[in-house]
Write an enzyme that holds these catalytic residues in place. Structure first.
Site, PDB file in Angstrom:
ATOM      1  N   ARG A  52      -1.422 -20.917  -5.634  1.00 37.14           N
ATOM      2  CA  ARG A  52      -1.684 -22.334  -5.395  1.00 37.14           C
ATOM      3  C   ARG A  52      -3.152 -22.662  -5.169  1.00 37.14           C
ATOM      4  NH1 ARG A  52       3.123 -21.205  -4.285  1.00 37.14           N
ATOM      5  NH2 ARG A  52       2.085 -19.347  -3.515  1.00 37.14           N
ATOM      6  N   THR A  53      -3.792 -21.908  -4.296  1.00 37.92           N
ATOM      7  CA  THR A  53      -5.149 -22.297  -3.893  1.00 37.92           C
ATOM      8  C   THR A  53      -6.083 -22.227  -5.093  1.00 37.92           C
ATOM      9  OG1 THR A  53      -4.644 -21.363  -1.740  1.00 37.92           O
ATOM     10  CG2 THR A  53      -6.948 -21.877  -2.183  1.00 37.92           C
ATOM     11  N   LYS A  81     -18.532  -1.291  -8.800  1.00 36.56           N
ATOM     12  CA  LYS A  81     -19.665  -0.349  -8.973  1.00 36.56           C
ATOM     13  C   LYS A  81     -20.476  -0.248  -7.693  1.00 36.56           C
ATOM     14  CE  LYS A  81     -20.118  -2.301 -13.584  1.00 36.56           C
ATOM     15  NZ  LYS A  81     -20.981  -3.233 -14.331  1.00 36.56           N
ATOM     16  N   ARG A 102     -12.094 -16.744  -1.736  1.00 39.40           N
ATOM     17  CA  ARG A 102     -11.094 -16.142  -0.836  1.00 39.40           C
ATOM     18  C   ARG A 102     -11.467 -14.684  -0.673  1.00 39.40           C
ATOM     19  NH1 ARG A 102      -4.658 -16.776  -1.337  1.00 39.40           N
ATOM     20  NH2 ARG A 102      -5.256 -18.731  -0.330  1.00 39.40           N
ATOM     21  N   HIS A 130      -8.071 -21.123   6.900  1.00 35.33           N
ATOM     22  CA  HIS A 130      -7.750 -21.587   5.542  1.00 35.33           C
ATOM     23  C   HIS A 130      -7.928 -23.111   5.558  1.00 35.33           C
ATOM     24  CE1 HIS A 130      -6.152 -21.741   1.624  1.00 35.33           C
ATOM     25  NE2 HIS A 130      -5.029 -21.052   1.771  1.00 35.33           N
TER      26      HIS A 130
HETATM   27  N1   CP Z   1      -0.917 -21.467   0.380  1.00 30.15           N
HETATM   28  C1   CP Z   1      -1.642 -20.537  -0.251  1.00 30.15           C
HETATM   29  O1   CP Z   1      -2.767 -20.191   0.170  1.00 30.15           O
HETATM   30  O2   CP Z   1      -1.065 -20.062  -1.390  1.00 30.15           O
HETATM   31  P1   CP Z   1      -1.723 -19.015  -2.364  1.00 30.15           P
HETATM   32  O3   CP Z   1      -1.888 -17.712  -1.596  1.00 30.15           O
HETATM   33  O4   CP Z   1      -0.772 -18.876  -3.523  1.00 30.15           O
HETATM   34  O5   CP Z   1      -3.052 -19.544  -2.779  1.00 30.15           O
END
Ligand code: CP
Length: 316
Positions: A52-53, A81, A102, A130
């Protein structure tokens, strides 16, 4: 670098800024397809898996006319590397206008934001924060409850490692919430977040039981997945992974305004037969990610709400 507009932590956002971003997200829900980011490049650097993110950030960039570069797996990059995170960020900031990242390490986004003038958007750093998920969560809560103020929020499951619930507590401090933390002892809300509640006069109650009586007072029931990837002891994961499963029959005493949220992915924690109850809202919540992330990208680039409102590049 302190002069950029990075979104690293939800703790830095005021009530006014949160409501401003909610307004901007609403503009994008009304008109998601525009060319307001024509000529910009958004980099998405995902050192951990995501559906999703990443896809909603990339969709947001594409729907606003930007182009996207990046990677979904660090194994295909020169980090294999031995290239450091610092050098990776320095390189990508030469190529892009915004970096969405991320990373599995807590504090990685903050570190990156100190290296470059290019705005960094934290798309999740370990078990820490998050913030973009929280903004879409807030947008969804506002959409379903008509307000963010004075709500009863019940957080269920992995409250120890769950970065989405940690960020949500911090964001809600402006809105006089009452939290109920429902978790087994092994996954209880960490002391630092309970201390945060005390310091900010946030009421909370802790439960280990999860049943229809416990959740009868909820406005928002925020379910979370027990995150296998955060456990060093897989035996412990096996012991707690299915400890709480929300079933349809547990909703017989629910308030009519109750909405069930989940950042997703879900594994077993919400039974499939909950999906077609009027309380289930997690798929609409995920859809709202597009509008919240359109707002976030514009905001970190310095595009204002007035500019979004007066935008002449709307397509349809
Ligand atoms: N909610 C969320 O962070 O989903 P993903 O890990 O799929 O990005």
């Amino acid at each position: 670098m302190s002069d950029n507009r990075s979104l690293v932590s939800i703790a830095n956002l005021s009530r006014e800024k949160i409501l401003y971003l909610m307004e901007m997200a609403r503009e994008f829900e009304n008109h998601p397809n525009r060319k307001i980011l024509d000529g910009h490049i958004v980099a998405t650097l995902f050192f951990e898996p995501s559906t999703r993110t990443r896809l909603s950030f990339e969709t947001a960039a594409n729907r606003l006319g930007a182009r996207v570069i990046g990677f979904t797996d660090p194994k295909v990059t020169s980090s294999t590397k031995g290239e450091t995170l610092k050098d990776t960020i320095m390189m990508v900031s030469n190529y892009s206008d915004v970096i969405v990242m991320r990373h599995y390490l807590e504090g990685a986004a903050l570190y990156a934001s100190e290296l470059t003038h290019t705005p960094i958007v934290n798309a999740g750093d370990g078990a820490h924060q998050h913030p973009s998920q929280t903004l879409l969560d807030l947008y969804t809560i506002l959409q379903t409850q008509g307000t963010l103020d004075n709500l009863n929020l019940y957080l269920v499951g992995d409250l120890k490692y769950g970065r989405t619930v940690h960020s949500l507590i911090m964001a809600m401090r402006h809105f006089n919430p009452t939290f109920h933390f429902i978790a087994p002892r092994e996954l209880a809300m960490p002391e630092e977040y309970k201390q945060y509640c005390h310091e900010h006069d946030i009421r909370f109650v802790e439960h280990e039981d999860f049943n229809e009586d416990v959740i009868a007072g909820a406005d928002i029931l925020y379910m979370t997945r027990v995150q296998r990837e955060r456990f060093s002891d897989l035996m412990e994961y096996e012991r707690v992974k299915d400890i709480y499963i929300l079933r349809r029959e547990m909703l017989t005493r629910a308030k009519s305004n109750l909405r069930i949220l989940h950042p997703l992915p879900r594994v077993n924690e919400i039974a499939q037969d909950v999906d077609d109850t009027p309380y289930a809202y997690y798929f609409q919540q995920a859809a709202n990610g597009l509008f919240a992330r359109e707002a976030i990208i514009c905001d970190v680039l310095g595009i204002t709400l007035d500019e979004v409102r007066n935008d002449k590049t709307i397509l349809f």
